[in-house]
Every structure is written in C-alpha cells, then in structure tokens.
Write a protein that holds these residues in place. Structure first.
Motif, short mmCIF file in Angstrom:
data_model
loop_
_atom_site.label_atom_id
_atom_site.label_comp_id
_atom_site.label_asym_id
_atom_site.label_seq_id
_atom_site.Cartn_x
_atom_site.Cartn_y
_atom_site.Cartn_z
N ALA A 1 39.67 52.08 40.67
CA ALA A 1 40.43 52.59 39.52
C ALA A 1 41.30 53.79 39.86
N GLY A 2 40.92 54.57 40.86
CA GLY A 2 41.71 55.75 41.22
C GLY A 2 42.79 55.46 42.24
N ALA A 3 42.95 54.20 42.63
CA ALA A 3 43.95 53.85 43.63
C ALA A 3 45.36 54.01 43.06
N GLU A 4 46.29 54.14 43.96
CA GLU A 4 47.70 54.20 43.57
C GLU A 4 48.47 53.20 44.42
N PRO A 5 49.03 52.15 43.82
CA PRO A 5 49.06 51.87 42.39
C PRO A 5 47.70 51.39 41.87
N PRO A 6 47.47 51.53 40.57
CA PRO A 6 46.17 51.14 39.99
C PRO A 6 45.94 49.63 40.09
N PRO A 7 44.68 49.21 40.07
CA PRO A 7 44.36 47.81 40.33
C PRO A 7 44.68 46.89 39.16
N ALA A 8 45.10 45.69 39.51
CA ALA A 8 45.25 44.61 38.53
C ALA A 8 44.04 43.69 38.57
N LEU A 9 43.52 43.47 39.76
CA LEU A 9 42.34 42.61 39.90
C LEU A 9 41.65 42.91 41.21
N VAL A 10 40.40 42.48 41.29
CA VAL A 10 39.63 42.54 42.53
C VAL A 10 38.93 41.20 42.68
N GLY A 11 38.84 40.72 43.91
CA GLY A 11 38.21 39.43 44.13
C GLY A 11 37.29 39.47 45.33
N PRO A 12 36.48 38.44 45.49
CA PRO A 12 35.52 38.38 46.60
C PRO A 12 36.18 37.93 47.89
N ALA A 13 35.52 38.18 48.98
CA ALA A 13 35.92 37.60 50.26
C ALA A 13 35.59 36.11 50.24
N PRO A 14 36.37 35.28 50.93
CA PRO A 14 36.05 33.85 50.98
C PRO A 14 34.90 33.57 51.95
N ALA A 15 33.86 32.94 51.46
CA ALA A 15 32.75 32.53 52.32
C ALA A 15 33.06 31.15 52.89
N PRO A 16 32.54 30.84 54.08
CA PRO A 16 32.81 29.53 54.68
C PRO A 16 32.25 28.39 53.83
N LYS A 17 32.96 27.28 53.83
CA LYS A 17 32.51 26.06 53.16
C LYS A 17 32.73 24.91 54.13
N PRO A 18 31.67 24.21 54.52
CA PRO A 18 31.80 23.17 55.55
C PRO A 18 32.87 22.14 55.19
N GLY A 19 33.72 21.83 56.17
CA GLY A 19 34.73 20.81 55.98
C GLY A 19 36.00 21.28 55.32
N HIS A 20 36.07 22.57 54.98
CA HIS A 20 37.24 23.10 54.29
C HIS A 20 37.75 24.34 55.01
N LYS A 21 39.05 24.56 54.91
CA LYS A 21 39.67 25.75 55.47
C LYS A 21 39.58 26.87 54.44
N ALA A 22 38.94 27.96 54.81
CA ALA A 22 38.83 29.10 53.90
C ALA A 22 40.19 29.79 53.79
N PRO A 23 40.54 30.27 52.60
CA PRO A 23 41.82 30.98 52.46
C PRO A 23 41.80 32.30 53.22
N ILE A 24 42.98 32.77 53.57
CA ILE A 24 43.15 34.06 54.23
C ILE A 24 44.00 34.94 53.32
#
Length: 301
Positions: free
Chosen positions: A114-137
């Motif tokens: 919340a104290g960042a500049e610019p202030p946050p719009a959203l926060v999301g998790p890191a992508p965990a591996p899923k067998p057979g799929h390419k994880a996003p970067i």
C-alpha cells in the motif's frame, strides 16, 4: 486448530465456462459459507452443478449462460462487488487451486504494497508448476524496486489476483472487445500508465496454465500453450492490436514482434501445416493491425 478468518472486505469472483461438476464443487466446498462468492455463468454448467450453486450459502450467480467472454464477465463481477460494498475482489477461473487462506495471504500482501509508489492496483501469486503445461512468466517492471518481499511485475494473470476495486475504478474496466486473450496484460499495462502498480507475492503460489498442453520448438528453447484455433487467433489479433496502444511499452512491443511469428510457425507446425490454420492466423493478424476487434465469429457459444 481454528482456521484464520478470511478477509471481510473481499469477495470471491469466479468465471465458469463449461466447467466439470468437480470444478464447481471445489469452489462451493472451499468458499461458500466462508466468503461472499460471485459467480459468472458464461455457459455450459452441468445441471447438477448448477443446482449446487443455487443452493450454496452466500453465493450469487450472474450471467445468462451465454459466452460473453472473460472480460465482460470480470467487469460484471467487479460491478457487483462494488455494489455490495466490497473493497477488494479475488479473481479466479474454474481451474484455480485456491482457498480463503490464499485470499487472506494476498490481502496481507496488498496491505504491504500500500505504501508503494505508484500505489498498487492488484497483487497476485507466483505461478506454481502444473504437469504438462507451461507456467506463465511475469516480467519484472523496470525501475521499480521490490517492496516488503513483493516483486513489481509488468502484468499478471487475472486468475488468482486480488484487485483493489478503487484502483479498478481509476484504471477502468477490462477491454470487452478483446473477448478473452491478453485481457489481463493490457489492463496491467494500462494500470502502470495511469499511476497504479502490479505486484507478485513469491510467498504465495497457485498452479496456473493456459490451454490444453504445451507446444515446444525442436531446436530452440521456446514453448507456448497449445490452444484451440479460435483462442490462438484471438491471441494473435489482440497481440497485434497491442502494438497500436501507447500505454504498452516499446520494449514489450519489440519482444512480441519477434516472438509472435515464431509462435504462429510453431502452432502451424503442430497442426501439420494445414492451410486453413495459417489463413485463420494471418487473418487475425490483419484484424489486429487494423483494429478490428470484438467477439470472434468462431467463438463457442
């Protein structure tokens, strides 16, 4: 051991499109009765699963069972959450392996940002591996330092992200004329351009995948999701249109200009160089460059 209470200022938003009964049951079992759940029905919910949704505590179903695309669904869910008095919205798709604890941890992360500049719009998790799929970067945002163990990123997938609804009002809705692919990417670049920021919490991870598998180049370290033709065409169209947008950074446009022809070639190769596949993708490229967007004619109902 008593579970910690989920955040009271946060609603859960889920978009369903042809889900399995198991996917619907997982959302109901994990969230109903613990958090307010807003569901958008883009079509194809099995009758028994639909009955389960209608009987779930604290769950509201929106939509008419017609596929309006992910952007329109997310916008309707955000509008409903604001009308109900919520300050934050935890976005999920039907595949997301998340819990109220995930929402609580991301809420803590959003507080830390919340104290960042610019202030946050959203926060999301890191992508965990899923067998057979390419994880996003998620590429790091140049020139913005990490904060409170959080990493500033150019964009994140909508699924699994916690959105500040006041920031959503400032940034504006997701582009409904994109229909599905690159909706999250365009919105995050727009957020940065409008004085908001996007953050990834490496301490929170959920599996995330796009498509039905992975296409890999034989002689290059390149991999991409394998998707139905209409999805790939929309991705090509929206990526090409992104080159016209001033808020998309030149560094990203240059990267995609080099990468997109390779992706088209890999996809065409996977489909045995079928002329109709290449014709569809080249037509989509032309549509994007010309700014002809909207619902694809071959999108599933």
């Amino acid at each position: 051991m008593q579970r910690p209470d989920p955040p009271a200022d946060t609603a859960v938003a889920v978009v369903f499109f042809r889900p399995t009964a198991e996917q619907v049951a997982r959302i109901v079992e994990r969230f109903a009765g613990r958090m307010t759940v807003l569901v958008y029905d883009n079509g194809g919910i099995p009758p028994d699963a639909l009955a389960r949704l209608q009987g779930a505590e604290g769950l509201t179903r929106l939509g008419e069972g017609r596929n309006r695309g992910i952007a329109a669904a997310l916008n309707a869910l955000a509008e409903a959450a604001v009308a109900a008095g919520y300050a934050r919205l935890f976005l999920l798709d039907q595949d997301a392996d998340a819990t109220p604890e995930t929402a609580r941890r991301l809420g803590d992360a959003l507080d830390r940002a919340a104290g960042a500049e610019p202030p946050p719009a959203l926060v999301g998790p890191a992508p965990a591996p899923k067998p057979g799929h390419k994880a996003p970067i998620y590429p790091p945002r140049p020139g913005v330092p990490p904060r409170e163990h959080l990493r500033p990123v150019e964009f994140l997938a909508t699924s699994g992200s916690l959105v500040d609804l006041a920031a959503f009002a400032q940034v504006g809705p997701f582009r409904e004329d994109f229909f599905i692919d690159a909706v999250d990417l365009e919105w995050c670049f727009r957020a940065w351009a409008r004085g908001r920021s996007c953050w990834m919490d490496p301490g929170t991870a959920i599996p995330h995948s796009v498509g039905r598998g992975t296409i890999r180049a034989r002689f290059l370290p390149v991999a991409m999701p394998d998707q139905p033709l209409f999805r790939m065409a929309v991705y090509v169209r929206n990526t090409a249109y992104g080159w016209r947008l001033p808020h998309v950074p030149a560094r990203w446009k240059l990267k995609q200009a080099a990468y997109l022809p390779l992706q088209i070639g890999l996809y065409w190769s996977r489909h045995r160089f079928a002329p109709r596949v290449l014709a569809r993708l080249l037509a989509a490229l032309a549509q994007g460059l010309a700014g002809r967007l909207g619902r694809p004619a071959d999108a599933p109902p």
